[in-house]
Design a protein around this motif. Structure first.
Motif, PDB file in Angstrom:
ATOM      1  N   LEU A 210       0.806  -1.217   0.000  1.00 48.57           N
ATOM      2  CA  LEU A 210       0.000   0.000   0.000  1.00 48.57           C
ATOM      3  C   LEU A 210       0.845   1.275   0.000  1.00 48.57           C
ATOM      4  O   LEU A 210       0.412   2.308  -0.513  1.00 48.57           O
ATOM      5  N   LEU A 211       2.044   1.194   0.564  1.00 48.00           N
ATOM      6  CA  LEU A 211       2.881   2.394   0.663  1.00 48.00           C
ATOM      7  C   LEU A 211       3.226   2.994  -0.702  1.00 48.00           C
ATOM      8  O   LEU A 211       3.082   4.213  -0.895  1.00 48.00           O
ATOM      9  N   PRO A 212       3.670   2.207  -1.709  1.00 47.06           N
ATOM     10  CA  PRO A 212       3.947   2.820  -3.023  1.00 47.06           C
ATOM     11  C   PRO A 212       2.707   3.457  -3.648  1.00 47.06           C
ATOM     12  O   PRO A 212       2.805   4.517  -4.275  1.00 47.06           O
ATOM     13  N   SER A 213       1.547   2.817  -3.482  1.00 47.89           N
ATOM     14  CA  SER A 213       0.313   3.385  -4.025  1.00 47.89           C
ATOM     15  C   SER A 213      -0.045   4.682  -3.314  1.00 47.89           C
ATOM     16  O   SER A 213      -0.499   5.649  -3.944  1.00 47.89           O
ATOM     17  N   TRP A 214       0.152   4.704  -2.006  1.00 45.40           N
ATOM     18  CA  TRP A 214      -0.104   5.936  -1.247  1.00 45.40           C
ATOM     19  C   TRP A 214       0.795   7.069  -1.738  1.00 45.40           C
ATOM     20  O   TRP A 214       0.345   8.204  -1.886  1.00 45.40           O
ATOM     21  N   TRP A 215       2.052   6.748  -2.022  1.00 45.42           N
ATOM     22  CA  TRP A 215       2.992   7.770  -2.471  1.00 45.42           C
ATOM     23  C   TRP A 215       2.588   8.320  -3.833  1.00 45.42           C
ATOM     24  O   TRP A 215       2.690   9.524  -4.083  1.00 45.42           O
ATOM     25  N   VAL A 216       2.091   7.462  -4.727  1.00 47.92           N
ATOM     26  CA  VAL A 216       1.637   7.915  -6.041  1.00 47.92           C
ATOM     27  C   VAL A 216       0.458   8.871  -5.889  1.00 47.92           C
ATOM     28  O   VAL A 216       0.416   9.945  -6.515  1.00 47.92           O
ATOM     29  N   THR A 217      -0.515   8.502  -5.056  1.00 50.38           N
ATOM     30  CA  THR A 217      -1.680   9.367  -4.846  1.00 50.38           C
ATOM     31  C   THR A 217      -1.282  10.700  -4.233  1.00 50.38           C
ATOM     32  O   THR A 217      -1.784  11.758  -4.631  1.00 50.38           O
ATOM     33  N   MET A 218      -0.365  10.684  -3.274  1.00 51.19           N
ATOM     34  CA  MET A 218       0.055  11.923  -2.629  1.00 51.19           C
ATOM     35  C   MET A 218       0.831  12.810  -3.591  1.00 51.19           C
ATOM     36  O   MET A 218       0.716  14.041  -3.537  1.00 51.19           O
ATOM     37  N   LYS A 219       1.618  12.223  -4.487  1.00 54.98           N
ATOM     38  CA  LYS A 219       2.328  13.032  -5.486  1.00 54.98           C
ATOM     39  C   LYS A 219       1.342  13.739  -6.406  1.00 54.98           C
ATOM     40  O   LYS A 219       1.518  14.925  -6.724  1.00 54.98           O
ATOM     41  N   ILE A 220       0.303  13.042  -6.810  1.00 55.54           N
ATOM     42  CA  ILE A 220      -0.715  13.666  -7.674  1.00 55.54           C
ATOM     43  C   ILE A 220      -1.413  14.795  -6.931  1.00 55.54           C
ATOM     44  O   ILE A 220      -1.584  15.904  -7.464  1.00 55.54           O
ATOM     45  N   ALA A 221      -1.835  14.529  -5.697  1.00 56.26           N
ATOM     46  CA  ALA A 221      -2.561  15.535  -4.925  1.00 56.26           C
ATOM     47  C   ALA A 221      -1.682  16.755  -4.625  1.00 56.26           C
ATOM     48  O   ALA A 221      -2.130  17.899  -4.752  1.00 56.26           O
ATOM     49  N   PHE A 222      -0.431  16.515  -4.242  1.00 54.27           N
ATOM     50  CA  PHE A 222       0.456  17.627  -3.906  1.00 54.27           C
ATOM     51  C   PHE A 222       0.771  18.474  -5.137  1.00 54.27           C
ATOM     52  O   PHE A 222       0.768  19.711  -5.068  1.00 54.27           O
ATOM     53  N   THR A 223       1.042  17.819  -6.258  1.00 48.89           N
ATOM     54  CA  THR A 223       1.328  18.560  -7.489  1.00 48.89           C
ATOM     55  C   THR A 223       0.124  19.389  -7.913  1.00 48.89           C
ATOM     56  O   THR A 223       0.257  20.554  -8.307  1.00 48.89           O
ATOM     57  N   ALA A 224      -1.067  18.786  -7.831  1.00 46.80           N
ATOM     58  CA  ALA A 224      -2.278  19.516  -8.192  1.00 46.80           C
ATOM     59  C   ALA A 224      -2.513  20.694  -7.248  1.00 46.80           C
ATOM     60  O   ALA A 224      -2.941  21.775  -7.687  1.00 46.80           O
ATOM     61  N   LEU A 225      -2.236  20.517  -5.954  1.00 47.17           N
ATOM     62  CA  LEU A 225      -2.434  21.600  -4.993  1.00 47.17           C
ATOM     63  C   LEU A 225      -1.473  22.751  -5.263  1.00 47.17           C
ATOM     64  O   LEU A 225      -1.868  23.928  -5.197  1.00 47.17           O
ATOM     65  N   VAL A 226      -0.229  22.435  -5.574  1.00 46.99           N
ATOM     66  CA  VAL A 226       0.740  23.494  -5.891  1.00 46.99           C
ATOM     67  C   VAL A 226       0.306  24.252  -7.143  1.00 46.99           C
ATOM     68  O   VAL A 226       0.339  25.495  -7.176  1.00 46.99           O
ATOM     69  N   CYS A 227      -0.112  23.520  -8.176  1.00 43.08           N
ATOM     70  CA  CYS A 227      -0.566  24.169  -9.409  1.00 43.08           C
ATOM     71  C   CYS A 227      -1.803  25.021  -9.161  1.00 43.08           C
ATOM     72  O   CYS A 227      -1.926  26.140  -9.679  1.00 43.08           O
ATOM     73  N   ALA A 228      -2.733  24.512  -8.360  1.00 45.68           N
ATOM     74  CA  ALA A 228      -3.946  25.270  -8.049  1.00 45.68           C
ATOM     75  C   ALA A 228      -3.626  26.509  -7.231  1.00 45.68           C
ATOM     76  O   ALA A 228      -4.240  27.571  -7.425  1.00 45.68           O
ATOM     77  N   THR A 229      -2.652  26.399  -6.318  1.00 43.72           N
ATOM     78  CA  THR A 229      -2.273  27.556  -5.498  1.00 43.72           C
ATOM     79  C   THR A 229      -1.650  28.655  -6.344  1.00 43.72           C
ATOM     80  O   THR A 229      -2.028  29.831  -6.241  1.00 43.72           O
ATOM     81  N   VAL A 230      -0.696  28.281  -7.188  1.00 44.90           N
ATOM     82  CA  VAL A 230      -0.011  29.282  -8.012  1.00 44.90           C
ATOM     83  C   VAL A 230      -0.968  29.914  -9.021  1.00 44.90           C
ATOM     84  O   VAL A 230      -1.067  31.144  -9.135  1.00 44.90           O
ATOM     85  N   SER A 231      -1.692  29.079  -9.745  1.00 47.01           N
ATOM     86  CA  SER A 231      -2.614  29.607 -10.758  1.00 47.01           C
ATOM     87  C   SER A 231      -3.774  30.357 -10.121  1.00 47.01           C
ATOM     88  O   SER A 231      -4.210  31.402 -10.624  1.00 47.01           O
ATOM     89  N   GLY A 232      -4.285  29.842  -9.000  1.00 42.73           N
ATOM     90  CA  GLY A 232      -5.398  30.519  -8.332  1.00 42.73           C
ATOM     91  C   GLY A 232      -5.004  31.884  -7.795  1.00 42.73           C
ATOM     92  O   GLY A 232      -5.770  32.851  -7.908  1.00 42.73           O
ATOM     93  N   LEU A 233      -3.818  31.985  -7.221  1.00 39.48           N
ATOM     94  CA  LEU A 233      -3.357  33.272  -6.704  1.00 39.48           C
ATOM     95  C   LEU A 233      -3.130  34.258  -7.839  1.00 39.48           C
ATOM     96  O   LEU A 233      -3.505  35.447  -7.740  1.00 39.48           O
ATOM     97  N   PHE A 234      -2.544  33.796  -8.931  1.00 40.82           N
ATOM     98  CA  PHE A 234      -2.307  34.675 -10.072  1.00 40.82           C
ATOM     99  C   PHE A 234      -3.624  35.189 -10.664  1.00 40.82           C
ATOM    100  O   PHE A 234      -3.771  36.386 -10.935  1.00 40.82           O
TER     101      PHE A 234
END
Length: 278
Positions: A69-93
């Motif tokens: 489960l740990l590798p799958s958890w890491w994949v999901t967290m990478k997707i969520a974190f990347t999306a959150l960073v993109c949403a933060t930067v684009s949303g603020l702009f």
């Protein structure tokens, strides 16, 4: 005759006081009561594990299947974190752009609302088809769509809620747009931005899981959603609940981390982060 000096009461360390605070103890006690009632209900009613496993069995399954489960958890967290960073930067702009021009805000804000009201389950297959050569990017785009609007909505509200008297004061002192934005509007909108960020943190995780459900990716790039699907197909219900527990704990961790960030940035000056004694 000299009286002995009164001993000062010993105070607990700050970390122990925070652990013993009502904000921590109350939800922990409620959670333990719920888990205990759940375990007792499963045992007393002899509910089979393929219908509803107990918390103890779920924890045992989580400990047993942790290497898978740990590798799958890491994949999901990478997707969520990347999306959150993109949403933060684009949303603020986008929010800053909207606050600088009412014409731009009136013209494009409805399309930001359109992203929020479009069911991600309906558009995710199209995005995955369009970006078929990069599944990770497709999943990030799906999660970004879900996490983008709360940041834009809250930040625009905060930037537009600046005290008009202070805006006029800046104008009297001949401050330009950039100075007004930097020293007045951005600090005034920071609490709203952080509130939207806390909402988007959980939504980014939800968007990542939903996108994984639609994509159905397997192999080394499979996330927790794929583990849930496979466990459901094979009637491995305890493992499915173990994956759900990982998602839940991750969501709580994201919210706690963003709440701590919000408190650290606002604790010295904003009323929402200042603790008042009752």
């Amino acid at each position: 005759m000299l009286t002995p000096a009164l001993k000062q009461p010993q105070t607990l360390p700050r970390w122990s006081r925070s652990l013993l605070s009502a904000d921590v103890l109350a939800p922990v006690i409620v959670g333990l009561l719920i888990l205990t009632s759940w375990e007792l209900a499963v045992r007393l009613t002899h509910t089979p594990a393929y219908l509803l496993p107990g918390p103890i069995l779920i924890l045992q399954t989580l400990a047993r299947d942790w290497p898978q489960l740990l590798p799958s958890w890491w994949v999901t967290m990478k997707i969520a974190f990347t999306a959150l960073v993109c949403a933060t930067v684009s949303g603020l702009f986008v929010s800053i752009l909207f606050s600088q021009s009412k014409w731009i805000e009136r013209s494009f804000f409805p399309y930001a609302v359109l992203l929020q009201t479009t069911p991600i389950v309906a558009v995710a297959p199209l995005i995955i088809i369009w970006l078929k050569n990069n599944t990770f990017a497709a999943l990030v785009v799906c999660a970004w769509i879900v996490a983008f609007f709360p940041i834009v909505s809250n930040t625009v509200l905060g930037l537009n809620s600046t005290d008009p008297s202070l805006v006029n004061l800046f104008k009297l002192n001949r401050a330009n747009r950039w100075q007004t934005l930097r020293y007045l509007r951005l600090p005034a909108g920071l609490p709203y931005f952080l509130a939207g960020l806390r909402i988007s943190g959980g939504l980014a995780l939800i968007g990542a899981v939903v996108a994984e459900f639609v994509a159905g990716t397997g192999g080394t790039q499979s996330g927790l959603a794929y583990q849930i699907l496979m466990a459901g197909y094979n009637l491995q219900i305890p493992r499915m609940f173990a994956a759900l527990v990982l998602i839940t704990i991750s969501g709580i961790g994201i919210f706690v981390a963003l709440s701590a960030l919000s408190h650290a940035l606002l604790k010295d000056w904003h009323a929402s982060a200042v603790r008042h004694e009752n």
